[in-house]
Design a protein around this motif. Structure first.
Motif, PDB file in Angstrom:
ATOM      1  N   UNK A 180     -11.778   7.472   9.353  1.00  0.00           N
ATOM      2  CA  UNK A 180     -11.864   7.921   8.137  1.00  0.00           C
ATOM      3  C   UNK A 180     -11.841   6.540   7.166  1.00  0.00           C
ATOM      4  N   UNK A 181     -11.024   5.761   7.470  1.00  0.00           N
ATOM      5  CA  UNK A 181     -10.785   4.524   6.869  1.00  0.00           C
ATOM      6  C   UNK A 181     -12.243   3.346   6.894  1.00  0.00           C
ATOM      7  N   UNK A 182     -12.677   3.410   8.198  1.00  0.00           N
ATOM      8  CA  UNK A 182     -13.856   2.767   8.446  1.00  0.00           C
ATOM      9  C   UNK A 182     -14.948   3.344   7.661  1.00  0.00           C
TER      10      UNK A 182
ATOM     11  N   UNK B  52     -12.667  14.253  -1.264  1.00  0.00           N
ATOM     12  CA  UNK B  52     -13.574  13.382  -0.519  1.00  0.00           C
ATOM     13  C   UNK B  52     -12.689  12.462   0.383  1.00  0.00           C
ATOM     14  N   UNK B  53     -13.624  11.758   1.086  1.00  0.00           N
ATOM     15  CA  UNK B  53     -12.878  10.689   2.068  1.00  0.00           C
ATOM     16  C   UNK B  53     -11.989   9.777   1.418  1.00  0.00           C
ATOM     17  N   UNK B  54     -12.323   9.124   0.255  1.00  0.00           N
ATOM     18  CA  UNK B  54     -11.503   8.350  -0.412  1.00  0.00           C
ATOM     19  C   UNK B  54     -10.173   8.703  -0.846  1.00  0.00           C
ATOM     20  N   UNK B  55     -10.177  10.125  -1.246  1.00  0.00           N
ATOM     21  CA  UNK B  55      -8.924  10.805  -1.627  1.00  0.00           C
ATOM     22  C   UNK B  55      -8.051  11.080  -0.439  1.00  0.00           C
TER      23      UNK B  55
ATOM     24  N   UNK C 138       3.842   7.617   5.944  1.00  0.00           N
ATOM     25  CA  UNK C 138       4.954   7.224   5.359  1.00  0.00           C
ATOM     26  C   UNK C 138       6.222   8.252   5.789  1.00  0.00           C
ATOM     27  N   UNK C 139       5.683   9.527   6.087  1.00  0.00           N
ATOM     28  CA  UNK C 139       6.771  10.699   6.359  1.00  0.00           C
ATOM     29  C   UNK C 139       6.865  10.371   7.504  1.00  0.00           C
TER      30      UNK C 139
ATOM     31  N   UNK D 153      -4.233   9.636   0.852  1.00  0.00           N
ATOM     32  CA  UNK D 153      -3.294  10.888   1.057  1.00  0.00           C
ATOM     33  C   UNK D 153      -3.008  10.568   2.504  1.00  0.00           C
ATOM     34  N   UNK D 154      -3.575   9.789   3.385  1.00  0.00           N
ATOM     35  CA  UNK D 154      -3.067   9.334   4.607  1.00  0.00           C
ATOM     36  C   UNK D 154      -1.827   8.561   4.687  1.00  0.00           C
TER      37      UNK D 154
END
Length: 296
Positions: free
Chosen positions: A273-275, A241-244, A254-255, A248-249
């Motif tokens: 996605x965050x919105x 789902x979007x929360x996951x 960070x990478x 993960x983003x």
């Protein structure tokens, strides 16, 4: 449509750029009588040597046309300029010039006002794919369905054909939608190669194989998104789902920083996605982000 196997529909082609020339050679190879015009007459000479008939003006080409008048020009303005002053009444116009859906709709009305039948097309191929069915190239068509069926056999010679509706703008819309998705894919590919760029011991060819295999496996997600958009249930069949994904983003960003890579090709979509999660839809899949782009 051709009903006699010994008969080949005459084709009139305006525009002999790289794509137009490829189309011309495909029709000539299949035995279709071909009349051509190009703003720079010299481009027609090799085709004349292969059996085409060249004319000096678009008006002459259209006047003598006994089959579809196919346009493959630079842009919509070039189409208007080429056909200005021509007698279109009773003619079958097939526009394969790259345009927008709005331009296609306007050009269809323009042709109708002049007594012509009109099809718009969006070519999903590059010139080397034309006349080579094994490459999978095809052309979207929309507009007059009876006209499409009448000339289907001739239109299918250079590449496969897909009729996508009577609304004249739908071929251009399908064309641009698929190219837009391709552009996003290329953005992801560019970012992926940027990530591994500092690592000289990673074989680029092997990585490309892994990348294409992964993208191919993930492309099927389009069917799930389509089903969710049709049903209105954006949680249907969701595995991640979007929360996951938003969580993960953080690892992706960070990478990128750790590899000294600018994440600008990814961050606009990550922000969508965050919105969507912030609006309380963290249990959804990706379909809900479509609404954040408008167009509804």
């Amino acid at each position: 449509m051709d009903t006699n196997s010994s008969y080949r529909t005459p084709v009139t082609l305006l525009g002999l750029g790289d794509m137009g020339t490829a189309l011309a050679r495909a029709w000539l190879a299949a035995g279709h009588p071909l009349t051509v015009w190009n703003r720079t007459p010299g481009k027609a000479e090799p085709l004349v040597a292969e059996g085409a008939r060249a004319v000096a003006t678009p008006a002459e080409a259209v006047a003598s046309a006994a089959g579809p008048v196919v346009l493959c020009l630079l842009d919509d303005a070039s189409v208007g300029e080429a056909l200005s002053g021509t007698e279109l009444n009773g003619k079958d116009v097939v526009n394969l010039t790259t345009n927008t859906p709005a331009q296609a709709r306007q050009r269809a009305l323009w042709a109708e006002e002049r007594g012509a039948r009109f099809l718009d097309g969006g070519i999903m191929a590059v010139p080397p794919m034309i006349g080579r069915p094994e490459t999978g190239g095809y052309v979207f068509y929309s507009g007059d369905h009876e006209l499409f069926e009448r000339h289907r056999e001739a239109l299918a010679v250079p590449a496969g054909v897909k009729f996508v509706g009577g609304e004249p703008g739908h071929a251009a819309l399908h064309d641009v939608a698929l190219l837009s998705a391709m552009t996003g894919m290329f953005a992801g590919i560019t970012h992926a190669f940027a990530l591994i760029a500092p690592e000289k011991d990673i074989d680029r060819a092997r990585f490309a194989t892994l990348l294409t295999e992964w993208l191919g496996a993930m492309a099927g997600a389009a069917h799930g998104i389509a089903a969710q958009l049709e049903s209105g249930d954006y949680t249907e069949g969701v595995a991640s789902n979007l929360a996951m994904m938003v969580t993960g983003n953080g690892t992706l960003l960070d990478t990128a920083r750790g590899q000294s890579v600018d994440p600008r090709l990814l961050t606009p979509y990550m922000e969508l996605m965050r919105r969507r999660v912030a609006q309380g839809h963290g249990d959804e899949g990706l379909a809900g982000t479509v609404s954040l782009l408008g167009g509804e």
